[in-house]
Enzyme design. Sequence first.
Site, PDB file in Angstrom:
ATOM      1  N   GLU A 281       0.749  -1.229   0.014  1.00  0.00           N
ATOM      2  CA  GLU A 281      -0.100   0.115  -0.073  1.00  0.00           C
ATOM      3  C   GLU A 281       1.056   1.237   0.093  1.00  0.00           C
ATOM      4  OE1 GLU A 281      -2.936   1.668   3.223  1.00  0.00           O
ATOM      5  OE2 GLU A 281      -3.469  -0.263   2.629  1.00  0.00           O
ATOM      6  N   ARG A 307      -2.806  32.316 -19.371  1.00  0.00           N
ATOM      7  CA  ARG A 307      -3.350  33.493 -18.563  1.00  0.00           C
ATOM      8  C   ARG A 307      -2.460  34.635 -18.473  1.00  0.00           C
ATOM      9  NH1 ARG A 307      -7.389  36.229 -15.908  1.00  0.00           N
ATOM     10  NH2 ARG A 307      -6.915  36.936 -13.890  1.00  0.00           N
ATOM     11  N   GLN A 318       8.561  35.614 -12.648  1.00  0.00           N
ATOM     12  CA  GLN A 318       9.684  34.624 -12.074  1.00  0.00           C
ATOM     13  C   GLN A 318       9.148  33.998 -10.810  1.00  0.00           C
ATOM     14  OE1 GLN A 318      13.088  36.218  -9.553  1.00  0.00           O
ATOM     15  NE2 GLN A 318      14.101  35.278 -11.291  1.00  0.00           N
TER      16      GLN A 318
END
Length: 455
Positions: A281, A307, A318
Amino acid sequence: MNGETPHREATGPDASLPGTPLPGTPVPDVPGFGASGFGFEGECEEMCATVLAFARRELTARGRAEHPAFDAGDFRRRWRLAGAQGLVGGTVPVDYGGSGLDAVTASAVMEALGRGTEDTGFAFSVAAHLFASLMPITEFGTEEQKRAWLPALCSGERIAAHGITEPEAGSDALRLRTRAERKGDTYVLNGAKCFTTNAPVADVFLVQAATEPGGGFFGLTAFLVEAGTPGLRVGAPYDKLGLRGSPTADVHFDGCEVPASQVLGAEGAGAAVFSASMKWERVCLFAVYLGAMRRVLDSTTRYAGEREQFGSPIGGFQAVGHRIVDMTLRLEGARSLLYRAARELARGSEDEIAPALAKLAVSEAAVQLGLDAVQIRGGLGMVAGEAEAFLRDALPSRVFSGTNDIQRNNIARALGLGRAPGGRGRRPAPSASSPASTASAAPTTPTTPTEGNTP
């Protein structure tokens, strides 16, 4: 075979898992870096591409915000499709209806599943079913048990849940209050489990109960219990923060009689069964998050390129560009640790540190990546969408399968940093084969997918 990699013929609507390796096939190399494909070679890469396309096409349609209420019928429909694709029984040997995948290949397939579907909860349920329930049956079951239970659980016909967590036994998993009392050829179970993944839809329960209260590591026993057994009752599904596509509930036992033939392993072997399942798991299940992180990172990168603010794409600023670089850094670092652990698991290593490091790295990276994805989207990150949904799905990963605090404790102990009783001095790390060492892997949390636990 003219030097070709042996494989079984695939079946199902999508020619499921092409070229599934037979036992004995060499373990694939750890994947290389790159956003294109998955970084594997040959059949493993082909397998991942098949799963990715399948998951995008079949496993997302009703999994997100447009269908906020859990739909058991649609969950079953998608489960059967995943079964036909070979996903729900991936690591089970072919002789019992599985695909016979090793841990590295299984992790790659889980990564492709998480990348392909936006319903991370559904992918989580598939992984919990396989690694927390089917692998214990595969590794500890008798031949009769494997023949009786595994084929239908691998095909998608049936669903399994593993119940261990209780209200008073989360990280302290050895202090279970659910009791199993032997009476002739049966055991009578009384108690309750919480945070049990897949419980509302499960056909089979792998249940941990105390047969010797206070017996520590050897006081627990694992049982296979059919849904519908008199005395077994499943509570109402939880309304959870994340992983909403994975149904979770309490399970109650009131005089529930289970035949002795349905003990998994042997009486007193329950903690060993649980510890073994945790290795699968903490490695393979968390590969689902690698895929989901890649999906969200890719969409975030696209968003930053499209955008515009102040006349330029925000990705050129940056602060945004560096944030995306850091997201990539965390993902690739976590991926390296997970596949290293998967390779060790495939080799049969008893290493305790690698699975814990993998779980820790992936879960921490997932949460931070979710936060960054929301931040880059600004106001859009506050409304329903891929970024906020992933963040909600990522938060539970720091809790289930043993909280990250427990993982750090286990790693420190394995490194020999534990303190002796009374708090003085350092105690040596237990050997990997000793009961103390195995028990150290057992502590989990009230949200362990093995138990089916999700917040």
